[in-house]
Write an enzyme that holds these catalytic residues in place. Structure first.
Site, PDB file in Angstrom:
ATOM      1  N   GLU A   1     -45.139  15.786  44.569  1.00 47.33           N
ATOM      2  CA  GLU A   1     -44.603  16.284  45.843  1.00 47.33           C
ATOM      3  C   GLU A   1     -45.443  17.415  46.409  1.00 47.33           C
ATOM      4  O   GLU A   1     -45.831  18.350  45.700  1.00 47.33           O
ATOM      5  CB  GLU A   1     -43.157  16.756  45.645  1.00 47.33           C
TER       6      GLU A   1
ATOM      7  N   LYS B   1     -34.426  11.273  36.320  1.00 49.51           N
ATOM      8  CA  LYS B   1     -35.602  12.032  36.741  1.00 49.51           C
ATOM      9  C   LYS B   1     -35.404  13.490  36.379  1.00 49.51           C
ATOM     10  O   LYS B   1     -34.311  14.034  36.538  1.00 49.51           O
ATOM     11  CB  LYS B   1     -35.842  11.931  38.248  1.00 49.51           C
TER      12      LYS B   1
ATOM     13  N   ASP C   1     -31.064  15.347  43.781  1.00 54.89           N
ATOM     14  CA  ASP C   1     -30.216  16.530  43.909  1.00 54.89           C
ATOM     15  C   ASP C   1     -30.330  17.159  45.295  1.00 54.89           C
ATOM     16  O   ASP C   1     -29.588  18.092  45.621  1.00 54.89           O
ATOM     17  CB  ASP C   1     -30.525  17.561  42.821  1.00 54.89           C
TER      18      ASP C   1
END
Length: 253
Positions: free
Chosen positions: A155, A86, A17
């Site tokens: 992340e 995801k 995204d």
């Protein structure tokens, strides 16, 4: 980009995204819709034949209920054509991910810094700085493994924490800003090739810088058009001389 990723032989392609920022010009990912994700995933699928393609579930496509999550994940796979999806979140979203897996939808998890909810985490900052926060991320990883994700992204966490996460679970852990001691790496294509330079995260390595090359080409094109040096004869179609003379006579009549 799908074609080039396929040709380069990468293993997994994530249609993230982040396209909201690097393709659509938005300030973040929150405004990205299911329709946006389906549109771009379909385009990538036309180029990607060999890699596993993962479609990213956008903000509020899975947050409202398990039912909504399954319906929207199904749409992304059926209409977008991707192989898996995801979604962001650890322990709190484990039931949603468990239901998706049970419905036959392969799920890639995402923990650590979760961009869709970055404002709730204090912005786009490193996560897991202290022992308590780091333990929560490890708990998130174990919860995702328990519900059946086939892999997970971690992340913006300390490299040492990412290594501990990779050791704590058996599924592959893919890092972004998480050091080298994980099972794989992911970067936004536009970042790594220097096409998007509104901001460059600390963890991005620019393997080349395409933006200056494109700008130079556009400026040269503009210059040649204004000077009437483009198109030249080699870029133009020509009519046979005999036909041209006949045309001139017809016009004169």
């Amino acid at each position: 980009f799908g074609l080039m990723a396929d040709e380069a032989g990468v293993d997994i392609v994530l249609v993230g995204d982040s396209l909201g920022m690097v393709v659509m010009g938005l300030d973040g990912t929150v405004a990205v819709t299911m329709e946006n994700m389906i549109h771009h995933t379909k385009a990538v699928m036309r180029g990607c034949k060999t890699p596993l393609v993962v479609g990213d579930m956008p903000f509020m496509s899975y947050n409202t209920s398990v039912r909504d999550a399954i319906i929207n994940a199904g749409r992304l796979m059926k209409e977008g054509g991707c192989d898996s999806i995801k979604l962001e979140g650890g322990v709190d979203f484990a039931p949603t991910e468990a239901s998706s897996v049970k419905a036959g939808i392969p799920v890639l998890g995402h923990i650590g810094l979760t961009p869709q909810t970055a404002s709730a985490l204090g912005g786009f900052k490193m996560q897991g700085k202290d022992a308590s926060a780091a333990k929560k991320i490890i708990d998130d990883a174990r919860a995702l493994e328990d519900v059946g994700v086939f892999s997970m992204i971690i992340e913006a966490v300390p490299a040492s924490l990412a290594q501990l996460v990779a050791e704590a679970v058996k599924v592959p852990v893919i890092g972004i800003g998480a050091g080298a001691d994980v099972d794989g790496q992911v970067l936004v294509t536009h970042d790594m090739i220097g096409l998007f330079d509104k901001f460059v995260p600390k963890f991005v390595k620019q393997y080349t810088k395409i933006r200056p090359i494109i700008l130079a080409a556009l400026n040269e094109y503009k210059k040649e058009v204004r000077e009437a040096t483009f198109p030249a004869s080699e870029h133009s179609f020509n009519m046979p001389e005999e036909a041209l003379e006949q045309l001139k006579k017809l016009i004169a009549e």
